[in-house]
Enzyme design. Structure first.
Site, PDB file in Angstrom:
ATOM      1  N   TYR A  15      54.711  31.340  41.899  1.00 50.46           N
ATOM      2  CA  TYR A  15      54.020  32.036  40.815  1.00 50.46           C
ATOM      3  C   TYR A  15      52.693  32.585  41.316  1.00 50.46           C
ATOM      4  CZ  TYR A  15      51.866  32.834  36.233  1.00 50.46           C
ATOM      5  OH  TYR A  15      51.248  33.398  35.146  1.00 50.46           O
ATOM      6  N   SER A  38      46.763  36.626  36.742  1.00 54.94           N
ATOM      7  CA  SER A  38      46.435  35.224  36.487  1.00 54.94           C
ATOM      8  C   SER A  38      45.324  34.806  37.437  1.00 54.94           C
ATOM      9  CB  SER A  38      47.671  34.343  36.721  1.00 54.94           C
ATOM     10  OG  SER A  38      47.336  32.974  36.683  1.00 54.94           O
TER      11      SER A  38
END
Length: 289
Positions: free
Chosen positions: A171, A158
């Site tokens: 995250y 990501s």
């Protein structure tokens, strides 16, 4: 003539991909929806054998029903945070298809919000699914890939793993760790015929974000949205050994890299990016109505 050349190049690359993945065995985690399902469709179009992994059998049954007319599909309902199940996965795949050639570590979890609003159990689950599972699966895959004469391990990272993202601390940390692991493992595997790489997308137009749009940090929507198909195409490029990392979109990857290298720039740009993202989020929210 100049109009024909790009089409010829695209056709040539398509033929190369087909030759590379035809009859190869591809394991994809988180394969029942979103990016995982898009990867399954992309590899099925190349006549690869598929081993599709997810928690729920119902979603796996649907994607198997869709793709079984194109290629061979084995589904495995399992929890990727369970080490024993991870180890047995490769034995099942090899027994079914004779080899394991590509592992796509796609399964992920994101419990959204500032750290003090997330339960300790969800923090632990994000660590288990986003970073621990890919490490265990990658380690388990290597002997099988060597027996197959080479292959690939692809991580779904990501942009949040390329620079810290407030409102997504855990995250962001797991994706940063996954990215560091990718680069280190790629060096370890250099010269073995096993490619290792990571796709690092920004927002993707899937249920992973859109079903929780009100919980997603506004800044996420400051960057252009990719489709699951876009990400699947990048996954295939990594699996083919073309790149070590593919940030998506490319311009967003450059911006995130600058914000990581120069924290003052990140702090300066943050209010502007939040404002832009808030406007875009409203547009996406209205689109869903």
């Amino acid at each position: 003539m100049w109009l024909i050349l790009p089409k010829l190049y695209t056709l040539q690359m398509s033929l190369v991909m087909t030759a590379r993945f035809q009859q190869k065995t591809i394991i994809i985690t988180g394969a029942s929806a979103g990016v995982g399902a898009a990867c399954a469709r992309a590899f099925a179009a190349q006549k690869a054998n598929l081993v599709l992994v997810a928690r729920g059998q119902q979603g796996l049954d649907l994607i198997k029903q869709e793709l079984s007319t194109q290629t061979k599909v084995l589904t495995v309902a399992m929890d990727v945070s369970d080490t024993e199940q991870c180890l047995s996965l490769f034995a099942k795949a090899e027994q079914e298809f004779g080899s394991v050639d590509v592992l796509v570590n796609n399964a992920g979890m994101h419990s959204r919000g500032n750290l003090d609003t997330i339960s300790p159990e969800d923090v632990g689950a994000m660590v288990d699914i986003n970073i621990r599972a890919p490490l265990v699966l990658s380690r388990a895959a290597i002997p099988y890939l060597r027996r197959a004469g080479g292959g690939a391990i692809v991580m779904l990272g990501s942009l949040a793993g390329m620079a810290p993202l407030q409102g997504a601390a855990t995250y962001s940390a797991t994706k940063a760790g996954l990215r560091a692991f990718t680069y280190a493992l790629a060096d370890e595997m250099r010269g073995t015929g096993i490619y290792v790489g990571v796709v690092s997308p920004g927002p993707i137009d899937t249920g992973f974000i859109m079903d929780e749009i009100d919980k997603v940090e506004d800044i996420v929507f400051s960057q252009p949205m990719s489709t699951a198909g876009d990400v699947a195409e990048a996954v295939m490029r990594i699996a083919a050994g073309e790149k070590l990392e593919i940030p998506m979109p490319s311009a967003s990857g450059k911006l995130v890299t600058l914000s990581y290298l120069f924290p003052w720039l990140r702090r300066y740009l943050r209010p502007k990016l939040y404002a832009k993202g808030r406007k875009n989020k409203d547009k996406y929210r209205n689109r869903q109505r």
